[in-house]
Design a protein around this motif. Sequence first.
Motif, short mmCIF file in Angstrom:
data_model
loop_
_atom_site.label_atom_id
_atom_site.label_comp_id
_atom_site.label_asym_id
_atom_site.label_seq_id
_atom_site.Cartn_x
_atom_site.Cartn_y
_atom_site.Cartn_z
N GLY A 1 51.51 49.15 35.54
CA GLY A 1 50.52 48.38 36.23
C GLY A 1 49.17 48.41 35.56
O GLY A 1 48.75 49.39 35.00
N GLN A 2 48.54 47.23 35.65
CA GLN A 2 47.15 47.13 35.19
C GLN A 2 46.26 47.33 36.40
O GLN A 2 46.38 46.58 37.36
CB GLN A 2 46.87 45.74 34.64
CG GLN A 2 47.76 45.33 33.52
CD GLN A 2 47.66 43.84 33.30
OE1 GLN A 2 46.67 43.35 32.81
NE2 GLN A 2 48.69 43.11 33.69
N PHE A 3 45.39 48.27 36.32
CA PHE A 3 44.48 48.56 37.41
C PHE A 3 43.10 48.08 36.98
O PHE A 3 42.52 48.60 36.02
CB PHE A 3 44.49 50.06 37.69
CG PHE A 3 43.66 50.45 38.86
CD1 PHE A 3 44.17 50.35 40.14
CD2 PHE A 3 42.37 50.89 38.69
CE1 PHE A 3 43.39 50.70 41.24
CE2 PHE A 3 41.59 51.24 39.77
CZ PHE A 3 42.11 51.14 41.05
N TYR A 4 42.59 47.07 37.69
CA TYR A 4 41.33 46.46 37.25
C TYR A 4 40.14 47.31 37.67
O TYR A 4 40.12 47.86 38.77
CB TYR A 4 41.22 45.03 37.82
CG TYR A 4 42.31 44.17 37.26
CD1 TYR A 4 42.18 43.60 36.00
CD2 TYR A 4 43.51 44.00 37.95
CE1 TYR A 4 43.22 42.86 35.45
CE2 TYR A 4 44.55 43.27 37.41
CZ TYR A 4 44.40 42.71 36.16
OH TYR A 4 45.42 41.99 35.61
N SER A 5 39.18 47.39 36.79
CA SER A 5 38.01 48.23 37.03
C SER A 5 37.17 47.66 38.19
O SER A 5 36.61 48.40 38.99
CB SER A 5 37.21 48.28 35.73
OG SER A 5 35.93 48.69 35.95
N TYR A 6 37.10 46.32 38.27
CA TYR A 6 36.44 45.68 39.41
C TYR A 6 37.48 45.45 40.49
O TYR A 6 38.54 44.93 40.18
CB TYR A 6 35.82 44.32 39.00
CG TYR A 6 35.12 43.65 40.14
CD1 TYR A 6 33.79 43.92 40.41
CD2 TYR A 6 35.81 42.78 40.99
CE1 TYR A 6 33.16 43.34 41.49
CE2 TYR A 6 35.17 42.19 42.06
CZ TYR A 6 33.86 42.47 42.30
OH TYR A 6 33.23 41.90 43.38
N PRO A 7 37.32 45.83 41.73
CA PRO A 7 36.11 46.29 42.41
C PRO A 7 36.03 47.83 42.55
O PRO A 7 35.12 48.31 43.23
CB PRO A 7 36.27 45.68 43.79
CG PRO A 7 37.74 45.72 44.04
CD PRO A 7 38.40 45.53 42.70
N MET A 8 36.94 48.55 41.90
CA MET A 8 36.94 50.02 42.08
C MET A 8 35.60 50.63 41.66
O MET A 8 35.13 51.59 42.27
CB MET A 8 38.09 50.59 41.24
CG MET A 8 38.31 52.06 41.40
SD MET A 8 38.87 52.49 43.07
CE MET A 8 38.62 54.24 43.04
N ARG A 9 34.98 50.04 40.61
CA ARG A 9 33.73 50.65 40.13
C ARG A 9 32.58 50.52 41.13
O ARG A 9 31.59 51.22 41.02
CB ARG A 9 33.34 50.09 38.75
CG ARG A 9 33.16 48.60 38.67
CD ARG A 9 32.77 48.18 37.25
NE ARG A 9 32.46 46.78 37.16
CZ ARG A 9 33.21 45.88 36.53
NH1 ARG A 9 34.32 46.24 35.94
NH2 ARG A 9 32.84 44.62 36.49
N PRO B 1 31.94 48.71 31.11
CA PRO B 1 32.57 49.12 32.36
C PRO B 1 34.08 48.89 32.39
O PRO B 1 34.67 49.03 33.46
CB PRO B 1 31.87 48.23 33.40
CG PRO B 1 31.59 46.97 32.66
CD PRO B 1 31.33 47.36 31.23
N TYR B 2 34.67 48.57 31.29
CA TYR B 2 36.12 48.37 31.16
C TYR B 2 36.60 47.16 32.00
O TYR B 2 36.01 46.84 33.02
CB TYR B 2 36.94 49.59 31.59
CG TYR B 2 36.62 50.84 30.79
CD1 TYR B 2 37.20 51.04 29.55
CD2 TYR B 2 35.73 51.79 31.28
CE1 TYR B 2 36.91 52.19 28.80
CE2 TYR B 2 35.43 52.92 30.55
CZ TYR B 2 36.02 53.12 29.31
OH TYR B 2 35.72 54.23 28.60
N ASN B 3 37.69 46.54 31.55
CA ASN B 3 38.27 45.46 32.35
C ASN B 3 39.43 45.99 33.19
O ASN B 3 39.51 45.73 34.39
CB ASN B 3 38.76 44.31 31.46
CG ASN B 3 39.23 43.14 32.28
OD1 ASN B 3 38.51 42.66 33.16
ND2 ASN B 3 40.45 42.69 32.04
N ALA B 4 40.32 46.74 32.54
CA ALA B 4 41.49 47.25 33.27
C ALA B 4 42.02 48.49 32.56
O ALA B 4 41.79 48.69 31.37
CB ALA B 4 42.58 46.18 33.32
N PHE B 5 42.74 49.29 33.34
CA PHE B 5 43.40 50.47 32.80
C PHE B 5 44.88 50.39 33.15
O PHE B 5 45.23 49.82 34.18
CB PHE B 5 42.86 51.76 33.44
CG PHE B 5 41.41 52.02 33.14
CD1 PHE B 5 41.03 52.73 32.01
CD2 PHE B 5 40.42 51.55 34.00
CE1 PHE B 5 39.69 52.96 31.74
CE2 PHE B 5 39.08 51.79 33.74
CZ PHE B 5 38.72 52.50 32.60
N THR B 6 45.72 50.99 32.31
CA THR B 6 47.08 51.23 32.79
C THR B 6 47.02 52.52 33.61
O THR B 6 46.24 53.43 33.30
CB THR B 6 48.09 51.37 31.63
OG1 THR B 6 47.57 52.29 30.66
CG2 THR B 6 48.36 50.03 30.98
#
Length: 432
Positions: free
Chosen positions: A48-56, A99-104
Motif C-alpha cells: 500500500g501507498q500511504f499518502y503523506s497528506y492528510p496525515m501530516r 513533506p513527501y508524497n507517499a510512503f509504502t
Amino acid sequence: MNRIEFDVVVVGAGPAGITAAYLLAKEGLKVALIERGEFPGAKNVMGGQFYSYPMRDIIPEFWEAAPLERAVSEKQLWLLSRESKIGFSYKNPQFGAPPYNAFTVLRAKFDRWYAEKARQAGVVIIPETLVTGIIKKGTQVIGVKTGRENGEIYADVVVAADGVNSLLSKYAGLHGEIESRNVALAVKEIIELPQGVIEDRFQLEKGQGVTIEFMGEFLKGMVGTGFIYTNKTTLSVGIGCLLSDWVDNGVSPYDLIEDLKSHPVVRPLLQKGTVKEYLAHLIPEGGYRSLPPLYTDGMLVTGDAAMLVNGLHQEGSNLAIMSGKFAAETILEARKAGDYSARTLGAYKKKLDESFVIKDLKKYSNAMPLLENNRHFFSTYPRLLSDAADEFIRVDGVPKKKKQRMILKGIFKRRGIIGIIKDALSAWRIVK
Ligand SMILES: Cc1cc2nc3c(=O)[nH]c(=O)nc-3n(C[C@H](O)[C@H](O)[C@H](O)COP(=O)(O)OP(=O)(O)OC[C@H]3O[C@@H](n4cnc5c(N)ncnc54)[C@H](O)[C@@H]3O)c2cc1C
C-alpha cells in the motif's frame, strides 16, 4: 452493575477509527476504540501507498517516528502482453524528501504505532473485542454490544470505522449486503529480499521506493490491476479484481498471482525472493454511486465502512483519515450544541462533500460502470500497444511505412473503428 460509558465509542482501529479517536481524545473527550484484532493493525491489509497528506496535518512530521517502509519517488504503469511490456513512469526525487508524497507501509506495524499515539492521547483501546450489535433508544444509537460478557458499552455517539462490509452500518439499517460488482477482492503476497537487492533491482536510492501497477492479458479480461510495491526488505505483490469477475470467470486468485509472478518481465524482479505472507482483503470500489447514508441519529460512518475509496487512484487510507478527521470535528460541534441527532451530525456529510474526498469520487462516478462494460482497456489495448511497439522496434528489413500500415491494420482488425471511437468516448467520460 454500573454501565460502561464513554463520550464516544469508535469501532475499528484502522486509519479512520484511530484518527477520529486520537483527535477527540486530544480535545479531552473520553473515547473507547474497540478492535476485534489482537492489536490494531493485526487484521489490516493494504498494498500500500500511504499518502503523506492528510496525515501530516494530524501528526506533523510523522515520518520522523512512524514505522514507514520507503518514500515513494517513482510510480510506474506496465501494460503487459503475454510476453512483453510497455511501461510508463514518473519519477521525482523530491517526492522522496519532506513533506513527501507517499510512503509504502506495512499496516500491521503502522496501525499499531498510530494507535499507540492515540492511547498516549488518552484513548482507551479495547482489543480482541468483536462488536456484535448496536444499542438504540428509539431511533438514537446510544452504544454497542460486544462479544464479551456484560459487554454493552454506552456513548453519546458511535463512530463506525469497521471497514468494508461494515456490520455496524448494517445493524443501523444504513446499507445491506454490498453488491459483488461494487467490491474488489485483492490478494497479496509479501516477498522477502535483501535491502540491497531491492535497491539494485529497482534502481532506488537508499530509503526511496517505487510502485508498479500492472494491467494486461494476465487479468484474463477481468476489471482490476496487479501491483508491486517496494518495502525495506520485502515486496508487496498482488492483484485486485472485482469480486463479481472472480466469481463469473471462475479464476483462482492463487493461479492469477502465480501467472503475474511468472510473467517473463516480472519474474526477474522477484527472483530468489521468499514468500513470507499471503493475505486477502476486500476493497470497496463502487465509488460515488455506491455510497450509503453516512450518518444517522447517534452514529457516523467513516472510511471503508462508508465506501470512501478512489479505486482509480488507489486512494483509500487517506480518505479514511479525512473522514475520521471530519467525524471528530462534527462530534465536537455536536457536543457543543448538546445534540447528537442526525440533524446536527449531518454536518459530517457536508464537510466530506466540500472536500476533495467526495469531489473526487463524484468526478469518477461513471468510471466503474464504464470499465465494467468495457474490458478492452484492461486486456485488448495493452496487447495492441505492445504488438505495435514490437512491430515498430523490430528491425527485419520491412520498410517503416509498411510497418505503420500493418500496425494500423492490426489495430482496426482487433477493435474496429467504431469500437475505438466508443472506447475513446468512454475514456473521456471516465476522466472528464
Ligand atoms: C490489497 C489492498 C491494497 C490497497 N492499497 C491501497 C493503497 O495503496 N493506498 C491506499 O490509500 N489505500 C489502499 N487500500 C485501501 C485501504 O487499505 C483502505 O481504504 C483503508 O484501510 C480504510 O481504512 P479504514 O480505517 O476505513 O478501515 P480498515 O483499515 O479496514 O480498518 C477497519 C478495522 O475495523 C476492525 N473491525 C471490523 N469489524 C469489527 C467489529 N465488528 N468489531 C471490532 N472491530 C472491527 C478491523 O479489524 C480493522 O482493524 C488497499 C486495500 C487493499 C485491501
